[in-house]
Design an enzyme around this catalytic site. Structure first.
Site, short mmCIF file in Angstrom:
data_model
loop_
_atom_site.label_atom_id
_atom_site.label_comp_id
_atom_site.label_asym_id
_atom_site.label_seq_id
_atom_site.Cartn_x
_atom_site.Cartn_y
_atom_site.Cartn_z
N GLY A 57 0.74 -1.17 0.05
CA GLY A 57 0.06 0.14 -0.01
C GLY A 57 0.88 1.12 0.02
O GLY A 57 2.13 1.16 0.23
N HIS A 74 -2.09 7.75 7.02
CA HIS A 74 -1.30 8.95 6.23
C HIS A 74 -1.80 9.90 5.78
O HIS A 74 -1.39 11.23 5.98
CB HIS A 74 -0.62 8.25 5.15
CG HIS A 74 0.69 7.39 5.55
ND1 HIS A 74 1.70 8.02 6.05
CD2 HIS A 74 0.74 5.99 5.33
CE1 HIS A 74 2.68 6.92 6.07
NE2 HIS A 74 2.14 5.80 5.78
N HIS A 91 -4.25 1.84 7.91
CA HIS A 91 -2.61 2.52 7.56
C HIS A 91 -2.57 3.74 6.80
O HIS A 91 -1.99 4.76 6.98
CB HIS A 91 -1.92 1.17 7.55
CG HIS A 91 -0.23 1.70 7.48
ND1 HIS A 91 0.70 1.30 8.39
CD2 HIS A 91 0.30 2.53 6.28
CE1 HIS A 91 1.61 1.90 8.04
NE2 HIS A 91 1.46 2.41 6.57
N GLU A 92 -3.23 3.56 5.46
CA GLU A 92 -3.17 4.58 4.57
C GLU A 92 -3.90 5.70 4.86
O GLU A 92 -3.54 7.01 4.67
CB GLU A 92 -3.30 3.81 3.32
CG GLU A 92 -2.63 2.72 2.75
CD GLU A 92 -1.26 2.81 2.92
OE1 GLU A 92 -0.53 1.76 2.87
OE2 GLU A 92 -0.74 3.90 2.82
N CYS A 129 6.23 0.36 7.28
CA CYS A 129 5.84 1.51 6.44
C CYS A 129 7.13 1.85 5.72
O CYS A 129 8.00 2.08 6.23
CB CYS A 129 5.28 2.84 7.52
SG CYS A 129 5.20 4.35 6.62
N LEU A 130 6.72 2.07 4.37
CA LEU A 130 7.69 2.59 3.44
C LEU A 130 8.61 3.96 4.09
O LEU A 130 9.76 4.26 3.36
CB LEU A 130 7.24 2.85 1.95
CG LEU A 130 6.74 1.54 1.63
CD1 LEU A 130 6.11 1.80 0.34
CD2 LEU A 130 7.72 0.45 1.55
N GLN A 183 3.29 10.03 0.95
CA GLN A 183 4.54 9.44 0.99
C GLN A 183 5.48 9.98 -0.21
O GLN A 183 6.66 9.57 -0.25
CB GLN A 183 4.51 8.14 1.07
CG GLN A 183 3.61 7.49 2.43
CD GLN A 183 3.71 6.31 2.74
OE1 GLN A 183 2.72 5.56 2.17
NE2 GLN A 183 4.50 5.51 3.10
#
Ligand SMILES: O=C(NO)N[C@@H](Cc1ccccc1)C(=O)O
Ligand SMILES: [Zn+2]
Length: 157
Positions: free
Chosen positions: A47, A146, A142-143, A100-101, A52
Site C-alpha cells: 500500500g 497517512h 494505515h493508509e 511503513c515505507l 509519501q
C-alpha cells in the site's frame, strides 16, 4: 512509470492532513496513480499514500499480495482510492504487524478494526462503497492515517 522518492519519517508532509482531490480525472492525478503504483511495487509495498511521494492529496493505493516483506498477505487486485472515507469500523479490533515505507527498519504490532466499509472514487471517478476485513482492512486504516498525518509508530504504546 518511474519510481518516486519516498518521504521518510521526520518530513513535515507526513504530519499534515492531505487535501481533497478536486479533479479525479485530471491527467496529473492519473499519472500520479501510475507513479505511486510503480513506487510501491519497487519497494515491495502492499500500500502507499500520496503524501509519501510528497503529494499532500487524499489518494491511496491498496495492493495486498504475498511478497518477501509480507509472505502471508492475501492476493488482491490493486485498487486506487481517491478521497477515501471510512464510513464504518467494526468495534472488534485485532493486533497485527505493520511496517511503513516511510519508516524503514521498523515493524510493530498495531491494533486495528477487524472490518470496515470505505467510500471512495475509483480511478475512473466513479463512487464506490466496499467492505474489507483482516490484513487488507489493516492496510486501508494505515493508509488513511497517512492522509491525516499519522504514522503507525504514533499508535504503538
Ligand atoms: O508505508 C506503506 N504504506 O503507507 N506501506 C506499507 C503498508 C502496510 C500497511 C499495514 C500493514 C502492513 C503494510 C508496507 O509495508 O507496504
Ligand atoms: Zn505507511
Amino acid at each position: 512509470a518511474p519510481s518516486l522518492p519516498i518521504a521518510q519519517q521526520g518530513e513535515a508532509i507526513l504530519a499534515q492532513s492531505a487535501a481533497v482531490v478536486t479533479d479525479p480525472l485530471h491527467p496529473d492525478i492519473q499519472a500520479l496513480i501510475r507513479n505511486m503504483q510503480a513506487t510501491m511495487l519497487a519497494a515491495n509495498g502492499v500500500g502507499i499514500a500520496a503524501p509519501q511521494v510528497f503529494r499532500s492529496l487524499r489518494l491511496i493505493i491498496v495492493a495486498s499480495r504475498p511478497n518477501p516483506r509480507y509472505p502471508d498477505a492475501p492476493l488482491m487486485e490493486a485498487v486506487a482510492m481517491i478521497n477515501p472515507e471510512i464510513i464504518w469500523l467494526s468495534i472488534e479490533t485485532c493486533l497485527g504487524e505493520e511496517g511503513c515505507l516511510s519508516v524503514p527498519g521498523r515493524r510493530a504490532q498495531v491494533a486495528r478494526a477487524e472490518r470496515l466499509t470505505v467510500r471512495y472514487l475509483n480511478q475512473q471517478g466513479e463512487r464506490v462503497e466496499a467492505a474489507y476485513s483482516g490484513f487488507v482492512a489493516r492496510i486501508i486504516q494505515h493508509e488513511m492515517d497517512h492522509l491525516n498525518g499519522i504514522l503507525f509508530v504514533d499508535r504503538v504504546g
